[in-house]
Design a protein around this motif. Structure first.
Motif, short mmCIF file in Angstrom:
data_model
loop_
_atom_site.label_atom_id
_atom_site.label_comp_id
_atom_site.label_asym_id
_atom_site.label_seq_id
_atom_site.Cartn_x
_atom_site.Cartn_y
_atom_site.Cartn_z
N VAL A 38 23.92 23.33 18.30
CA VAL A 38 22.99 23.41 17.02
C VAL A 38 22.34 24.76 16.79
CG1 VAL A 38 22.02 21.05 17.70
CG2 VAL A 38 21.17 23.01 18.89
N GLY A 39 23.03 25.82 17.49
CA GLY A 39 22.82 27.15 17.06
C GLY A 39 21.62 27.77 17.78
N ALA A 40 21.14 27.40 18.75
CA ALA A 40 20.14 27.97 19.60
C ALA A 40 20.58 28.54 20.91
CB ALA A 40 18.72 26.90 19.75
N ARG A 41 20.10 29.84 21.17
CA ARG A 41 20.49 30.35 22.52
C ARG A 41 20.30 29.48 23.57
NH1 ARG A 41 17.46 35.28 22.98
NH2 ARG A 41 16.14 34.24 24.17
N PHE A 42 19.11 28.92 23.59
CA PHE A 42 18.83 28.13 25.04
C PHE A 42 19.42 26.58 25.02
CE2 PHE A 42 14.90 29.04 22.58
CZ PHE A 42 14.88 28.26 21.54
N TYR A 43 20.18 26.30 24.11
CA TYR A 43 20.94 25.04 23.76
C TYR A 43 22.28 25.29 24.80
CZ TYR A 43 21.72 20.34 22.06
OH TYR A 43 21.85 19.04 21.74
N THR A 44 22.19 24.53 25.79
CA THR A 44 23.22 25.06 26.81
C THR A 44 24.57 24.74 26.78
OG1 THR A 44 22.81 22.81 28.11
CG2 THR A 44 21.26 24.65 28.66
N TYR A 45 25.00 24.12 25.87
CA TYR A 45 26.38 23.94 25.39
C TYR A 45 27.40 25.40 25.18
CZ TYR A 45 25.18 19.38 24.50
OH TYR A 45 24.86 17.89 24.85
N ILE A 46 26.67 26.36 24.80
CA ILE A 46 27.36 27.70 24.47
C ILE A 46 27.45 28.50 26.10
CG2 ILE A 46 26.96 28.12 22.22
CD1 ILE A 46 24.60 30.00 23.01
N SER A 47 26.47 27.98 27.11
CA SER A 47 26.55 28.50 28.27
C SER A 47 27.90 27.85 28.86
CB SER A 47 25.45 28.29 29.12
OG SER A 47 24.23 28.94 28.54
N SER A 48 28.01 26.52 28.87
CA SER A 48 29.18 25.79 29.28
C SER A 48 30.45 26.57 28.73
CB SER A 48 29.05 24.40 29.01
OG SER A 48 28.08 23.65 29.59
N LEU A 49 30.34 26.70 27.36
CA LEU A 49 31.56 27.45 26.74
C LEU A 49 31.87 28.50 27.35
CD1 LEU A 49 33.46 27.67 24.23
CD2 LEU A 49 31.67 28.78 23.09
N HIS A 90 16.92 38.66 32.27
CA HIS A 90 16.33 37.40 32.19
C HIS A 90 17.49 36.49 31.90
CE1 HIS A 90 12.09 38.81 32.00
NE2 HIS A 90 12.49 39.81 31.27
N LYS A 91 18.77 36.71 32.19
CA LYS A 91 19.78 36.00 32.08
C LYS A 91 19.83 34.71 32.99
CE LYS A 91 24.79 35.92 32.97
NZ LYS A 91 25.97 36.58 33.53
N SER A 92 20.12 33.54 32.35
CA SER A 92 20.03 32.13 33.11
C SER A 92 21.16 31.34 32.19
CB SER A 92 18.84 31.82 33.33
OG SER A 92 18.24 31.45 31.66
N PHE A 93 21.15 29.86 32.55
CA PHE A 93 21.79 29.05 31.92
C PHE A 93 21.18 28.84 30.79
CE2 PHE A 93 23.98 24.85 31.62
CZ PHE A 93 25.17 25.29 31.86
N VAL A 94 20.03 28.87 30.18
CA VAL A 94 19.46 28.82 29.01
C VAL A 94 19.48 30.10 28.30
CG1 VAL A 94 18.02 26.99 29.61
CG2 VAL A 94 16.99 29.05 29.62
N GLY A 95 20.19 31.05 28.55
CA GLY A 95 20.41 32.45 27.71
C GLY A 95 21.18 33.11 28.62
N MET A 96 22.66 33.57 28.24
CA MET A 96 23.75 34.21 29.02
C MET A 96 23.99 35.46 28.56
SD MET A 96 25.85 31.37 30.63
CE MET A 96 26.71 32.44 32.10
N HIS A 97 23.56 35.68 27.06
CA HIS A 97 24.32 36.81 26.40
C HIS A 97 23.25 37.44 25.52
CE1 HIS A 97 27.52 33.75 26.41
NE2 HIS A 97 27.89 34.68 27.52
N PRO A 98 23.19 38.85 25.36
CA PRO A 98 22.35 39.45 24.77
C PRO A 98 22.22 39.18 22.99
CG PRO A 98 24.14 41.04 25.15
CD PRO A 98 24.54 39.64 25.67
#
Length: 411
Positions: free
Chosen positions: A156-167, A203-211
């Motif tokens: 859904v295009g939000a940094r804290f949506y965790t599917y991109i962290s799984s990716l 502040h990197k975490s599973f709800v935000g992994m990249h700058p």
């Protein structure tokens, strides 16, 4: 004689009218058919539907699939009828060895934050390996019998949506084990804008992994290319990656998700408001979990009912077993009829902070993880306006937009 002339004239008039009506009807029908054909020709075709392109890439290979309830092949242009990708590939005799399930599970049944357990899919008898909980990254053991991993998840295009962290973790694990990844691309319903503070890596975490900003404006395929291209994987390693692009998609094209991407995003309005309202998850304000209006309302027992005339009472339900302020009356706002956003809205967050009865308990430590910075909390506490806060984001957003340009597949 006069009567015959009159009768013939009337008959001729009727015939002319019938003929004209027939031509009008034919033209209307032709116009309707043209419009329908144009709509069909411009309908979005997701990556999963392009089996003619990727089935040859799967032939003779041992396949793992990262999938959930949104991983489907559509059967019609309107996307109202579909079959699950895994079920379809099993029927096509593709050699699927296992399924990897992200947050909310393979069939999308788990709460946000709930540990998803390994298991067996009752429909296909395939083993399911959880990528949420302690095991966020596939292990070498879990990947050892695979030649290729297919990633097909609706984001859904939000940094804290965790599917991109799984990716990220799938790409990293596959790169480390010399396994290729195939991403079947899907639209980003919030892909029409870019906004928010850039994550600071402390502040990197599973709800935000990249700058990146909160709203990155990229599809899952574009984002995979950025992770790989910017060498964000461990030790700068890169994965052998291929993306099956969509047809007829651009970032300004409105897309209504036919399947809920997670239990608490039930409709288009919730998905549109999610990037703005998710900040409340790091406060003592409810964003509607425990109601049927998730991410379309907000409220708290600590907000003044004289200032906020909408109220609701969170109760346990599907997708939220233990909602914030369970069985307590919350006062806030109903945003279900708010016009769709093309920016990150901070006004509701600022207003709630200003109106809370005890500012010292408003924020919790999770807020800085969601924001990706401690600065936003400090700015709100200092009384800065939305415009003043957003002015501080401009430089970072300009740099991000330049960085992402080489990875954009669609305009």
């Amino acid at each position: 004689m006069r009567f015959n002339v009159f009768k013939n004239t009337v008959l001729l008039f009727v015939l002319v009218m019938i003929s004209c009506a027939s031509k009008v009807k034919n033209k209307t029908s032709e116009k309707a058919e043209t419009i329908e054909q144009t709509q069909m020709d411009s309908a979005i075709v997701v990556g999963a539907n392009q089996t003619e392109i990727y089935l040859p890439l799967l032939k003779g290979k041992r396949i793992g699939i990262v999938a959930n309830q949104t991983s489907v092949i559509f059967k019609n242009q309107a996307h109202t009828s579909y079959a699950h990708l895994v079920d379809s590939l099993v029927a096509l005799k593709v050699d699927i060895k296992k399924v990897f399930a992200p947050e909310h599970g393979f069939r999308g049944q788990a709460d946000a934050g709930e540990v998803v357990k390994d298991g067996v899919d009752t429909k296909t008898n395939l083993p399911i390996i959880s990528l949420y909980g302690k095991n966020k990254k596939p292990s070498a053991e879990q990947l050892k019998d695979l030649d290729l991993v297919v990633f097909d998840i609706q984001d859904v295009g939000a940094r804290f949506y965790t599917y991109i962290s799984s990716l990220h973790y799938v790409l990293e694990a596959c790169a480390e084990n010399n396994i290729s990844v195939l991403v079947l691309d899907r639209p980003n319903p919030n892909g029409h804008y870019v906004d928010g503070p850039i994550l600071e890596m402390e502040h990197k975490s599973f709800v935000g992994m990249h700058p990146i900003p909160v709203v990155h404006g990229m599809t899952i395929g574009e984002y995979a290319q950025m992770i790989n291209g910017e060498k964000w994987l461990a030790n700068g390693i890169q994965c052998e990656l291929e993306v099956i692009n969509m047809k007829h998609y651009n970032h300004q094209k409105k897309y209504s998700l036919p399947i809920k991407p997670s239990p608490n995003l039930p409709n288009d309005q919730a998905i549109n408001l999610y990037p703005s309202l998710c900040f409340f998850e790091g406060t003592n304000v409810s964003a509607g979990r425990g109601t049927e209006m998730q991410f379309q309302i907000f409220g708290s027992p600590f907000l003044n009912p004289e200032s906020f005339d909408f109220q609701f009472t969170p109760k346990p339900n599907f997708g939220s077993k233990y909602p914030k302020h369970e069985n307590k009356v919350c006062y806030g706002k109903d945003l279900r009829n708010t016009k769709a956003l093309d920016f990150l809205n901070l006004e509701w967050l600022i207003e709630a902070y200003q109106q809370t009865t005890d500012k010292s308990t408003f924020f919790n430590p999770f807020f800085s993880k969601l924001a990706g910075t401690e600065t936003l909390q400090q700015q709100i506490k200092s009384g800065l306006s939305q415009a003043e806060i957003k002015a501080t984001w401009k430089e970072g957003l300009d740099k991000f937009k330049a960085m992402r340009t080489p990875y954009l597949i669609y305009q």
